[in-house]
Enzyme design. Structure first.
Site, PDB file in Angstrom:
ATOM      1  N   ASP A  31       0.819  -1.214   0.000  1.00  8.80           N
ATOM      2  CA  ASP A  31       0.000   0.000   0.000  1.00  8.80           C
ATOM      3  C   ASP A  31       0.855   1.267   0.000  1.00  8.80           C
ATOM      4  OD1 ASP A  31      -1.996  -1.772   0.131  1.00  8.80           O
ATOM      5  OD2 ASP A  31      -2.769  -1.150   2.109  1.00  8.80           O
ATOM      6  N   GLU A  33       3.760   1.865  -1.182  1.00  8.64           N
ATOM      7  CA  GLU A  33       4.342   2.153  -2.494  1.00  8.64           C
ATOM      8  C   GLU A  33       3.307   2.796  -3.410  1.00  8.64           C
ATOM      9  OE1 GLU A  33       7.450   0.026  -5.347  1.00  8.64           O
ATOM     10  OE2 GLU A  33       7.401   0.094  -3.183  1.00  8.64           O
ATOM     11  N   SER A  80     -35.106  -5.716 -18.906  1.00  7.03           N
ATOM     12  CA  SER A  80     -35.091  -6.527 -17.681  1.00  7.03           C
ATOM     13  C   SER A  80     -35.194  -7.987 -18.105  1.00  7.03           C
ATOM     14  CB  SER A  80     -36.241  -6.137 -16.775  1.00  7.03           C
ATOM     15  OG  SER A  80     -37.440  -6.261 -17.471  1.00  7.03           O
ATOM     16  N   ILE A  81     -35.102  -8.896 -17.149  1.00  7.13           N
ATOM     17  CA  ILE A  81     -35.174 -10.314 -17.500  1.00  7.13           C
ATOM     18  C   ILE A  81     -36.441 -10.901 -16.922  1.00  7.13           C
ATOM     19  CG2 ILE A  81     -33.737 -12.353 -17.757  1.00  7.13           C
ATOM     20  CD1 ILE A  81     -31.622 -11.118 -16.190  1.00  7.13           C
ATOM     21  N   GLU A 117     -24.925 -17.818 -14.977  1.00  5.78           N
ATOM     22  CA  GLU A 117     -24.168 -16.933 -14.083  1.00  5.78           C
ATOM     23  C   GLU A 117     -25.019 -16.538 -12.886  1.00  5.78           C
ATOM     24  OE1 GLU A 117     -23.554 -14.497 -17.511  1.00  5.78           O
ATOM     25  OE2 GLU A 117     -24.757 -12.862 -16.695  1.00  5.78           O
ATOM     26  N   LYS A 119     -27.234 -14.070 -10.349  1.00 13.70           N
ATOM     27  CA  LYS A 119     -28.088 -12.880 -10.392  1.00 13.70           C
ATOM     28  C   LYS A 119     -27.731 -12.018  -9.184  1.00 13.70           C
ATOM     29  CE  LYS A 119     -32.594 -11.086 -11.431  1.00 13.70           C
ATOM     30  NZ  LYS A 119     -32.615  -9.992 -10.479  1.00 13.70           N
ATOM     31  N   ARG A 140     -30.336   2.523 -14.714  1.00 15.13           N
ATOM     32  CA  ARG A 140     -31.237   1.957 -15.701  1.00 15.13           C
ATOM     33  C   ARG A 140     -32.465   2.848 -15.903  1.00 15.13           C
ATOM     34  NH1 ARG A 140     -35.042  -2.323 -14.560  1.00 15.13           N
ATOM     35  NH2 ARG A 140     -35.923  -3.023 -16.515  1.00 15.13           N
ATOM     36  N   GLU A 176     -23.738  -4.849 -12.499  1.00 15.14           N
ATOM     37  CA  GLU A 176     -24.435  -4.583 -11.248  1.00 15.14           C
ATOM     38  C   GLU A 176     -23.479  -3.969 -10.224  1.00 15.14           C
ATOM     39  OE1 GLU A 176     -27.577  -5.506 -11.558  1.00 15.14           O
ATOM     40  OE2 GLU A 176     -28.448  -5.815  -9.571  1.00 15.14           O
ATOM     41  N   CYS A 443     -37.020 -19.815  40.812  1.00 13.95           N
ATOM     42  CA  CYS A 443     -37.798 -19.391  39.640  1.00 13.95           C
ATOM     43  C   CYS A 443     -38.192 -20.611  38.810  1.00 13.95           C
ATOM     44  CB  CYS A 443     -36.960 -18.429  38.801  1.00 13.95           C
ATOM     45  SG  CYS A 443     -37.725 -17.999  37.218  1.00 13.95           S
TER      46      CYS A 443
HETATM   47  S1  IVH Z   1     -28.734  -9.465 -17.868  1.00 19.71           S
HETATM   48  C1  IVH Z   1     -31.122  -8.419 -21.381  1.00 19.71           C
HETATM   49  N1  IVH Z   1     -27.384 -10.667 -15.990  1.00 19.71           N
HETATM   50  O1  IVH Z   1     -31.415  -8.209 -13.009  1.00 19.71           O
HETATM   51  C2  IVH Z   1     -30.785  -8.886 -20.025  1.00 19.71           C
HETATM   52  N2  IVH Z   1     -28.992  -9.031 -15.342  1.00 19.71           N
HETATM   53  O2  IVH Z   1     -34.218  -7.802 -14.700  1.00 19.71           O
HETATM   54  C3  IVH Z   1     -30.283  -7.788 -19.215  1.00 19.71           C
HETATM   55  N3  IVH Z   1     -29.111  -8.654 -12.919  1.00 19.71           N
HETATM   56  O3  IVH Z   1     -31.823  -5.044 -12.869  1.00 19.71           O
HETATM   57  C4  IVH Z   1     -29.869  -8.154 -17.861  1.00 19.71           C
HETATM   58  N4  IVH Z   1     -27.546 -10.110 -12.364  1.00 19.71           N
HETATM   59  O4  IVH Z   1     -29.341  -5.462 -13.063  1.00 19.71           O
HETATM   60  C5  IVH Z   1     -28.341  -9.758 -16.262  1.00 19.71           C
HETATM   61  N5  IVH Z   1     -26.090 -11.788 -14.427  1.00 19.71           N
HETATM   62  C6  IVH Z   1     -27.030 -10.885 -14.716  1.00 19.71           C
HETATM   63  C7  IVH Z   1     -27.672 -10.130 -13.714  1.00 19.71           C
HETATM   64  C8  IVH Z   1     -28.669  -9.216 -14.067  1.00 19.71           C
HETATM   65  C9  IVH Z   1     -28.408  -9.205 -11.912  1.00 19.71           C
HETATM   66  C10 IVH Z   1     -30.183  -7.647 -12.736  1.00 19.71           C
HETATM   67  C11 IVH Z   1     -30.093  -6.482 -13.659  1.00 19.71           C
HETATM   68  C12 IVH Z   1     -31.507  -6.011 -13.805  1.00 19.71           C
HETATM   69  C13 IVH Z   1     -32.274  -7.233 -13.518  1.00 19.71           C
HETATM   70  C14 IVH Z   1     -32.873  -7.710 -14.808  1.00 19.71           C
END
Ligand code: IVH
Length: 680
Positions: A31, A33, A80-81, A117, A119, A140, A176, A443
């Protein structure tokens, strides 16, 4: 080197060290350095303001507070997903079937390749890099338009201000922003110390910091980042798969989670879902599920979108670990040692896979710190097999005295002044968090707990003597102390509610069986404060017989392994109470037996009085084995190195304890030298 070249070199070097430290978690320089180089760059930029560039690490923090965030239109909308709420394997199956149907695949066609992956549970951010330099960061928002939060995002050390070589003219990285659990705990501990507001959970921590208008405040909140996708891209020879994109982003210096796989078909997805579920509680950050994505980018294009959600991705959830519910009452329980424990009675809520109806508030200090009151809407958390806990309350849902008033309807919790079970006074010694009933075995609540503990599996192990029965027997004055157990007759038991003659005789048999026990179990069963199973075993081994134990003074007790002044004093305190001695004598008279032996003559043991500290991994012995061998010869094993340490036994990857030993000049030996010592 001229100033321009020197500044460029410093920026690049600092960026490299930063990446190694924050992204790879493998520091390349000390640190100190880093600080020297950093200060040199700062000084240079002060002398020559024209040298300051947008990617300089010196301007991570420092901008002015903003009146509001400018809005940003996303060139590529942030989607969103779709969420699969079925948390079982069938959720993955359904997604795979949908994808196959959309792609017109028949059962004969091969399995689809997926990228799986995590979430992450934080806040979605779009990072715009132009010619490799971070120029803009945006939330977003509604997916079309977000807020520009560049200043705050710059304070996140994991986010590179400049990408590694090979970045295209325009590259938007999506991912994220989150707060890790350890950072969250540390931040809250610091806030508590200062008497300042704490964060309810890491996700609110992340979202709140990014929405902070003053970047100096945002900078105080420790945030992290994981990349998971792309926004606008110009003139980039893009990888053809999602996993390839993430690999490329990692090469450019972006943090990408290591918990990702490419796999095939529903089966591969199910395996990943299960694997991550098992890992979930060991991750240093919160996730609420996993994400599956069709790996091929061209197949993704073919699949396209339905109403702002891609058909090629799905989030497969896990049962929530946090839920909201309402506190119906705060009751107190009286424990075996009189400890008064406040318990929040909750409206039943399904969280972490079970229905929770109450949660301990631990003690008065803890209950007041959390400021949980009757009527509050609270966040209940149950992670893994950990017992449910109340994390905090929702301020704007607290019931108030009147519509406009600011005065809460209910008072903060405070311990009762008298015991709810026996009416004795409750005391809370200065500096202690726990209030206790002073009634002792007078007690009934303490008596019940003492009897239950005595009969528990690791103590005298009396099968069938459970809570309901003990409650009844104490209330009906059939049992007063553990000694009464051995005076029970079949009639007294069979007369109790819901007690058939058969179960009465079963219980009597279990009681009879328990008469043959060990001294260690007996000592543990007494329920002396601070004497757990391990200490009871050490005491039994040390004194050999009950009389030697009963007569030991505090100094003699402290000769026992792991017994210090606090434990010695609670043992002596217990044994000095005439009613405790009376119960012990009655138990002996009741026919309890165990093999008795002679006390160990510790002063005759070769390692008597020697203190050892074990550190690192030994080549052959486990830590427990080494400890047992040292203790068998009278030595003590301690957890930390001090002036009182005689030997430090060091194995592979020994850490700070070894440094401390060197500093204090303590003898350092390895496993073979330890074995020599044990032999001699
Ligand atoms: S992909 C087209 N990958 O989940 C797809 N989203 O509803 C775009 N999130 O608020 C999103 N982990 O921030 C993707 N591995 C991941 C994610 C992820 C978390 C969140 C994202 C968004 C929500 C999607």
């Amino acid at each position: 080197m001229d100033a321009v070249a020197r500044a460029a070199w410093l920026r690049e070097t600092l960026a490299r060290h930063n990446h190694a430290y924050y992204v790879l978690d493998a520091p390349t320089v000390p640190d100190a350095e880093y600080d020297i180089l950093f200060r040199e760059l700062q000084a240079l930029e002060q002398q020559h303001p024209e040298l300051l560039t947008a990617d300089s690490p010196t301007i991570r923090v420092g901008g002015e507070a903003l009146p509001s965030f400018p809005s940003v239109r996303h060139v590529v909308p942030m989607l969103s997903i779709r969420t699969e709420t079925d948390t079982e394997a069938s959720g993955a199956l359904a997604f795979d079937q949908r994808v196959r149907r959309e792609l017109d695949l028949s059962d004969a066609d091969p399995a689809v390749e997926y990228a799986a992956e995590l979430k992450f549970d934080g806040l979605a951010i779009n990072l715009r890099y132009e010619n490799g330099i971070l120029v803009q960061a945006a939330t977003r928002g509604d997916g079309e338009t977000g807020e520009e939060v560049t200043q705050n995002i710059r304070t996140i050390r994991q986010i590179p201000l400049r990408l590694a070589n090979g970045a295209p003219p325009v590259l938007e990285v999506r991912g994220e922003v989150y707060m890790s659990r350890p950072d969250f705990e540390r931040y809250n501990a610091k806030q508590r110390e200062r008497g300042a507001a704490t964060l309810v959970n890491p996700r609110n921590g992340a979202a709140g910091s990014i929405r902070q208008l003053d970047p100096k405040l945002a900078a105080q909140r420790p945030l992290s980042f994981f990349a998971y996708g792309l926004g606008e891209v110009q003139a980039w020879d893009m990888p053809t798969t999602h996993s390839g994109v993430l690999d490329a982003l990692a090469m450019l210096g972006m943090p990408v989670s290591e918990h990702r796989v490419t796999t095939h078909g529903a089966e591969g997805l199910i395996t990943f879902h299960a694997k991550i579920r098992a890992l979930r509680d060991q991750l240093p950050f919160d996730i609420d599920g996993v994400v599956y994505k069709v790996n091929s980018i061209s197949l993704q294009r073919q699949l396209g979108f339905v109403t702002r959600e891609p058909r090629w991705a799905v989030a497969h959830k896990y049962p929530a670990e946090e839920a909201l519910t309402v506190v119906e009452a705060i009751e107190v329980q009286v424990g075996r040692t009189g400890a008064i424990t406040p318990v929040a009675r909750l409206q039943p809520v399904f969280v972490g896979g079970v229905t929770v109806t109450n949660a301990t508030l631990h003690n008065e200090d803890e209950a007041r710190r959390k400021d949980v009151r009757i009527g509050d809407t609270v966040i209940v958390r149950r992670a893994g097999d950990v017992i449910p806990e109340v994390v905090g309350f929702v301020a704007d849902k607290r019931p108030m005295k009147d519509l406009f008033g600011s005065e809460p309807l209910y008072q903060p919790y405070s311990s009762p002044t008298t015991c709810p079970a026996c009416g004795s006074s409750v005391e809370k010694p200065e500096g202690e968090a726990v209030a206790r009933c002073t009634g002792g075995l007078f007690c009934p609540a303490q008596r019940k707990q003492a009897i239950l503990h005595f009969a528990s599996r690791r103590a005298l192990d009396i099968e069938g003597l459970g809570e309901k029965l003990v409650d009844q027997m104490v209330d009906n004055a059939i049992l007063r102390t553990p000694a009464d157990i051995y005076k029970l007759g079949v009639l007294a038991i069979a007369n109790l509610e819901r007690m058939a003659e058969k179960s009465a005789s079963n219980l009597l048999e279990a009681i009879a069986r328990s008469r043959n026990t060990t001294l260690a179990r007996f000592i543990y069963a007494l329920g002396i404060r601070n004497v757990g199973e391990a200490t009871a075993r050490d005491l039994a081994a040390h004194f050999g017989n009950l009389d030697a134990f009963l007569l030991a003074d505090e100094a003699a007790l402290q000769e026992v392994n792991d017994v210090g002044p606090i434990v010695a004093s609670s043992i002596r305190h217990f044994l000095d109470q005439p009613h405790n001695v009376e119960v012990i004598e009655q138990l002996r008279a009741g026919g309890l037996t165990w093999p008795e032996g002679e006390p160990i003559r510790r002063d005759a043991l070769p390692l008597n009085g020697k203190t050892f500290v074990l550190t690192g991994t030994l080549p052959n012995l486990s830590r427990d084995e080494a400890k047992a061998m040292i203790e068998a010869q009278g030595g003590k094993v301690s957890g930390s190195v001090s002036k009182k340490t005689d030997y430090v036994v060091a194995g592979a990857e020994a850490g700070s304890k070894l440094d401390k030993a060197r500093e204090l000049g303590i003898l350092i030996i390895d496993e073979s030298q330890l074995l020599e010592l044990l032999k001699s």
